[in-house]
Write a protein that holds these residues in place. Sequence first.
Motif, short mmCIF file in Angstrom:
data_model
loop_
_atom_site.label_atom_id
_atom_site.label_comp_id
_atom_site.label_asym_id
_atom_site.label_seq_id
_atom_site.Cartn_x
_atom_site.Cartn_y
_atom_site.Cartn_z
N ALA A 104 63.12 -17.92 -4.60
CA ALA A 104 64.63 -18.11 -4.09
C ALA A 104 64.82 -18.95 -2.84
O ALA A 104 65.65 -19.63 -2.73
N VAL A 105 63.82 -18.68 -1.80
CA VAL A 105 64.04 -19.45 -0.78
C VAL A 105 63.67 -20.99 -0.97
O VAL A 105 64.35 -21.78 -0.54
N PHE A 106 62.76 -21.20 -1.48
CA PHE A 106 62.23 -22.67 -1.97
C PHE A 106 63.46 -23.35 -2.78
O PHE A 106 63.94 -24.23 -2.39
N GLU A 107 63.94 -22.64 -3.64
CA GLU A 107 65.21 -23.14 -4.40
C GLU A 107 66.38 -23.27 -3.34
O GLU A 107 67.01 -24.32 -3.60
N LEU A 124 60.63 -27.91 5.40
CA LEU A 124 59.56 -27.74 4.42
C LEU A 124 58.97 -26.24 4.60
O LEU A 124 58.37 -25.80 5.48
N PRO A 125 59.20 -25.51 3.59
CA PRO A 125 58.92 -24.07 3.58
C PRO A 125 57.58 -24.11 2.77
O PRO A 125 57.16 -25.19 2.08
N GLY A 126 57.12 -22.95 3.15
CA GLY A 126 55.59 -22.81 2.38
C GLY A 126 54.67 -23.63 2.95
O GLY A 126 53.70 -24.31 2.30
N ALA A 127 54.39 -23.51 4.32
CA ALA A 127 53.45 -24.17 5.07
C ALA A 127 52.33 -23.67 5.32
O ALA A 127 51.37 -23.98 6.20
N GLY A 128 52.06 -22.32 4.73
CA GLY A 128 50.92 -21.60 4.93
C GLY A 128 50.04 -21.40 3.58
O GLY A 128 50.17 -22.34 2.82
N ALA A 208 50.53 -12.70 -14.51
CA ALA A 208 51.47 -13.62 -14.09
C ALA A 208 52.55 -13.05 -13.11
O ALA A 208 52.94 -11.84 -13.15
N LEU A 209 52.64 -13.96 -12.22
CA LEU A 209 53.64 -13.43 -10.75
C LEU A 209 54.59 -14.48 -10.76
O LEU A 209 54.46 -15.64 -10.84
N PRO A 210 55.90 -14.12 -10.08
CA PRO A 210 56.96 -14.94 -9.84
C PRO A 210 56.54 -15.39 -8.28
O PRO A 210 57.02 -15.45 -7.39
N TRP A 211 55.43 -16.73 -8.35
CA TRP A 211 54.90 -16.85 -7.09
C TRP A 211 55.41 -18.32 -6.84
O TRP A 211 56.35 -18.91 -7.72
N GLY A 212 55.43 -18.67 -5.36
CA GLY A 212 56.22 -19.85 -5.06
C GLY A 212 55.90 -21.10 -5.88
O GLY A 212 56.85 -22.00 -5.73
#
Length: 351
Positions: A104-107, A124-128, A208-212
């Motif tokens: 949800a954050v990425f979107e 730029l989210p998801g930098a890790g 299966a996961l709701p992963w980024g």
Amino acid sequence: MTQAWMIYGANGYTGALITRMAAERGMRPIVAGRTHAAVAAVAARHGLAPRTFALGDAAALDAALADVALVLHCAGPFAHTARPMAESCLRTGTHYLDITGEIAVFEDLARRDAQAQAAGIMLLPGAGFDVVPSDCLALHLKQRMPEAQRLTLAFQALGRVSWGTATTAVENLHRGGMLRRDGRLVELHGPPPVRAIDFGRGPVDTVALPWGDVATAYYSTGIPNIEVYATLGASARWLMALGRPLGWLLASDPGQRLLKRLIRLQPAGPSDAERAAGLSLLWGEVSDPAGRRCAARMRAPEGYTLTALTALAIVERVLAGQAPAGFQTPARAYGADFIRQFPGVELADLP
């Protein structure tokens, strides 16, 4: 003149680790958060400047970012915290990074692409660990098979999780899985799919996961059909099983309070020794409409260690002027080979 930059959430487990590694490199971030005593303790430990402010106070937030070129946002769960920080970055012209893995954050940030371009900043989210290695793996596979229409990613994180990671997982227990189908996000109901995947040590069951990457890999590769799988420990499998029949209870305030209290009975995150012994294994596969397939495996450091390494490398690039404006993913901004620079990373194409 050195540009000022900030780590917000520097007193949390991952924020503190990133702050420590930044200081060891001679970097001088402003350390910030909402609790003065906790932030001041981190600042004193490393001889850094502290700032204290709450994300709910827009005026204080804007004032705190007014002289900052870049903020690395580490205070999750990001479903609650990303929006006010990103909106302040848009108002103040501050580049935004975070370490989320939440779809949800990425979107939400992707929808702000035009605003960010107009403001001349990068979001730029998801930098890790979420999502740098898997995002780079996805683009690598796309480059090997440009006609790919399906992407499957999977990971096996061998190590303990932090309070923040566990809290985010607990807040999403009642939600179903998610995949991308024909370019659209689709929520799954019922038991999540299970698939046996070989990360290089023999096949293991993954869920299966709701992963980024369900969000980010679409922006990085354009592939319209995406699924993400992961291995889960016994306690996580137990909680997922409860989440289906008892989702309403787990999502309630009493249920959430109980689960979060249980999280706080555990260590805040892996120790240095545990991180050194940990490991991240990734696997990816793409296929085209003719049924041809292409796969690869990746081996990388433990997730929190890798998060600190990748986040700080991106900070250094942004401060050096390498920050394409607009919404970005790690691989779209810095290429599929970005992940290869880090010690312990091995990428192997499969036949």
